[in-house]
Design an enzyme around this catalytic site. Structure first.
Site, PDB file in Angstrom:
ATOM      1  N   THR A   1       0.838  -1.203   0.000  1.00  0.00           N
ATOM      2  CA  THR A   1       0.000   0.000   0.000  1.00  0.00           C
ATOM      3  C   THR A   1       0.872   1.253   0.000  1.00  0.00           C
ATOM      4  OG1 THR A   1      -1.635  -1.248   1.270  1.00  0.00           O
ATOM      5  CG2 THR A   1      -1.945   1.117   1.174  1.00  0.00           C
TER       6      THR A   1
ATOM      7  N   ASP B   1      -6.782  -3.726  -2.798  1.00  0.00           N
ATOM      8  CA  ASP B   1      -6.081  -4.641  -1.894  1.00  0.00           C
ATOM      9  C   ASP B   1      -6.792  -5.986  -1.931  1.00  0.00           C
ATOM     10  OD1 ASP B   1      -4.043  -5.051  -0.181  1.00  0.00           O
ATOM     11  OD2 ASP B   1      -4.757  -3.717   1.395  1.00  0.00           O
TER      12      ASP B   1
ATOM     13  N   THR C   1      -1.707 -11.159  -1.375  1.00  0.00           N
ATOM     14  CA  THR C   1      -0.741 -11.983  -0.648  1.00  0.00           C
ATOM     15  C   THR C   1      -0.675 -13.363  -1.293  1.00  0.00           C
ATOM     16  OG1 THR C   1      -2.564 -12.488   0.838  1.00  0.00           O
ATOM     17  CG2 THR C   1      -0.984 -10.863   1.601  1.00  0.00           C
TER      18      THR C   1
HETATM   19  N1  LIG Z   1      10.201   0.108   2.699  1.00  0.00           N
HETATM   20  C1  LIG Z   1       9.652   0.678   3.773  1.00  0.00           C
HETATM   21  N2  LIG Z   1      10.296   1.654   4.436  1.00  0.00           N
HETATM   22  C2  LIG Z   1       9.745   2.192   5.536  1.00  0.00           C
HETATM   23  N3  LIG Z   1       8.540   1.836   6.052  1.00  0.00           N
HETATM   24  C3  LIG Z   1       7.859   0.870   5.416  1.00  0.00           C
HETATM   25  C4  LIG Z   1       8.372   0.256   4.245  1.00  0.00           C
HETATM   26  N4  LIG Z   1       7.490  -0.660   3.817  1.00  0.00           N
HETATM   27  C5  LIG Z   1       6.473  -0.641   4.672  1.00  0.00           C
HETATM   28  N5  LIG Z   1       6.675   0.284   5.630  1.00  0.00           N
HETATM   29  C6  LIG Z   1       5.774   0.567   6.766  1.00  0.00           C
HETATM   30  O1  LIG Z   1       5.252  -0.705   7.177  1.00  0.00           O
HETATM   31  C7  LIG Z   1       3.856  -0.619   7.457  1.00  0.00           C
HETATM   32  C8  LIG Z   1       3.100  -1.586   6.556  1.00  0.00           C
HETATM   33  O2  LIG Z   1       3.159  -1.177   5.190  1.00  0.00           O
HETATM   34  P1  LIG Z   1       1.906  -1.377   4.184  1.00  0.00           P
HETATM   35  O3  LIG Z   1       0.622  -1.107   4.886  1.00  0.00           O
HETATM   36  O4  LIG Z   1       2.207  -0.584   2.963  1.00  0.00           O
HETATM   37  O5  LIG Z   1       2.041  -2.945   3.875  1.00  0.00           O
HETATM   38  P2  LIG Z   1       1.146  -3.854   2.927  1.00  0.00           P
HETATM   39  O6  LIG Z   1       2.082  -4.705   2.137  1.00  0.00           O
HETATM   40  O7  LIG Z   1       0.185  -3.014   2.179  1.00  0.00           O
HETATM   41  O8  LIG Z   1       0.375  -4.779   3.965  1.00  0.00           O
HETATM   42  P3  LIG Z   1      -1.014  -5.582   3.778  1.00  0.00           P
HETATM   43  O9  LIG Z   1      -0.705  -6.783   2.923  1.00  0.00           O
HETATM   44  O10 LIG Z   1      -1.375  -5.983   5.191  1.00  0.00           O
HETATM   45  O11 LIG Z   1      -2.013  -4.652   3.156  1.00  0.00           O
HETATM   46  C9  LIG Z   1       3.492   0.840   7.254  1.00  0.00           C
HETATM   47  O12 LIG Z   1       3.537   1.478   8.512  1.00  0.00           O
HETATM   48  C10 LIG Z   1       4.579   1.400   6.360  1.00  0.00           C
HETATM   49  O13 LIG Z   1       4.796   2.775   6.604  1.00  0.00           O
HETATM   50 MG   LIG Z   2      -1.892  -2.906   2.354  1.00  0.00          MG
END
Ligand SMILES: Nc1ncnc2c1ncn2[C@@H]1O[C@H](COP(=O)(O)OP(=O)(O)OP(=O)(O)O)[C@@H](O)[C@H]1O
Ligand SMILES: [Mg+2]
Length: 340
Positions: free
Chosen positions: A70, A114, A163
């Site tokens: 995200t 998502d 996922t």
């Molecule tokens: N590369 C990164 N650098 C810094 N912070 C990160 C990074 N990747 C993710 N985060 C932090 O980790 C947390 C989770 O990220 P995010 O919600 O984008 O994951 P996601 O892959 O969308 O998860 P989900 O599959 O549960 O939707 C957030 O707080 C985000 O700011």
């Molecule tokens: Mg997400």
């Protein structure tokens, strides 16, 4: 048991309001640490699309929860200076829901869906012509007088996140121009993410302690940040703004994470394989019923980390604990008496 598991998942994997309100959120590619190759590619694609004033090709991002799918999509919208609408597959119950969203998009906007693998199939079909021809079919009227009208929509970019890439249907998958996977982060990358966040939270933490968090964060930024927030809580009640290894260890034990980076469910899973199958192999479904969770959760949430850390391996006959790690785990769970 189930309740305990659900509560644990809430603690470690789900996005929480706390995460949204207090976290440092990367707004550009430089602040998004790790995932170097993927970042480079996406940065080139978005810059090129912006220079051409075109919508970016549709993108499918897959990878375990909490790795930053995200966040990455929001960064891409920022870089392209376009709007982003965020929704999730299960939320789109009827075709009308999706048509309403699609027809509200401005030119070149990003639509982020998502859990795209959980979209109902009739809703998914609406996406086909939207993605390919920027048109949607709308049914007007009811019964015998109903007719289908083909409405144009603005050009847009669909970013689908999942996922479970195996559950995306072939027709949907073939409409994505870019398909990319996010990998688990290295301990060093997670250490940098912890340092970046602690700086934002005004908490002093040594590189050593940040590395310790990185080691126990299951390759996942969301978990690294969650551990850091608990460390910060402990630092606060101790009236300090410096976090050391002792506070990190306290936070880890509070979250039920041990020095191997394993949580209660990981340990239960490994213990059951040792106890009931003498190290394996054991079938996934059998293991799921033994620990009271479903096979899908084990496969997507727990197993990837255990496989990566060498605590588990997959064989044709099921899941197995590698021979060389068995004595260590037997000692950990049962003490000297079980070592053979
Ligand atoms: N590369 C990164 N650098 C810094 N912070 C990160 C990074 N990747 C993710 N985060 C932090 O980790 C947390 C989770 O990220 P995010 O919600 O984008 O994951 P996601 O892959 O969308 O998860 P989900 O599959 O549960 O939707 C957030 O707080 C985000 O700011
Ligand atoms: Mg997400």
């Amino acid at each position: 048991m189930k309740n305990e598991i659900e509560q644990f998942q809430y603690l470690t994997l789900q996005e929480t309001a706390e995460e949204k309100s207090t976290d440092f959120i990367p707004k550009n590619f430089d602040d998004y640490l790790g995932q170097k190759e993927l970042k480079e590619k996406l940065s080139i694609y978005t810059t090129a699309a912006k220079m051409r004033n075109e919508a970016l090709d549709h993108l499918l991002l897959f990878g375990p929860p909490g790795l930053g799918k995200t966040t990455l999509s929001q960064i891409m919208a920022n870089v392209m200076q376009v709007g982003i609408k965020i929704c999730s597959g299960p939320m789109l119950e009827r075709t009308g829901d999706l048509v309403a969203i699609l027809s509200g998009l401005e030119s070149r906007d990003i639509l982020f869906i998502d859990e795209i693998h959980r979209m109902p199939s009739n809703v998914e079909e609406v996406l086909y012509s939207a993605m390919e021809h920027f048109r949607v079919d709308v049914i007007i009227g009811q019964g015998a007088g109903a007719k289908t009208v083909n409405l144009p929509i603005n050009s847009f970019t669909l970013i689908g996140a999942t996922t479970k890439s195996g559950m995306i249907s072939a027709p949907l998958r073939s409409r994505f121009g870019i398909i990319e996977r996010l990998d688990f982060y290295t301990q060093e990358d997670l250490c940098q993410i912890v340092l970046q966040s602690s700086n934002f939270l005004n908490l002093k933490i040594s590189e050593n302690s940040a590395m310790l968090i990185g080691k126990c964060a299951r390759g996942t930024p969301r978990i690294a940040k969650k551990i850091l927030r608990r460390v910060r809580d402990f630092a606060q009640v101790n009236n300090e703004n410096i976090a050391d290894d002792k506070l990190v260890e306290k936070a880890l034990s509070f979250l039920g994470i041990d020095k191997d980076g394993l949580n209660q469910i990981d340990n239960l899973l490994l213990k059951k394989i040792l106890e009931n199958f003498n190290g394996g192999p054991a079938g996934l479904e059998t293991l799921a019923s033994l620990i009271g969770d479903d096979a899908e959760t084990i496969e997507t949430v727990y197993e990837p980390f255990l496989l990566r850390q060498g605590f588990l391996e997959k064989t044709a006959r099921g899941r197995q604990i590698p021979y060389k790690i068995q004595p260590y785990l037997k000692n950990k769970y049962f003490g000297q008496k079980m070592i053979s």
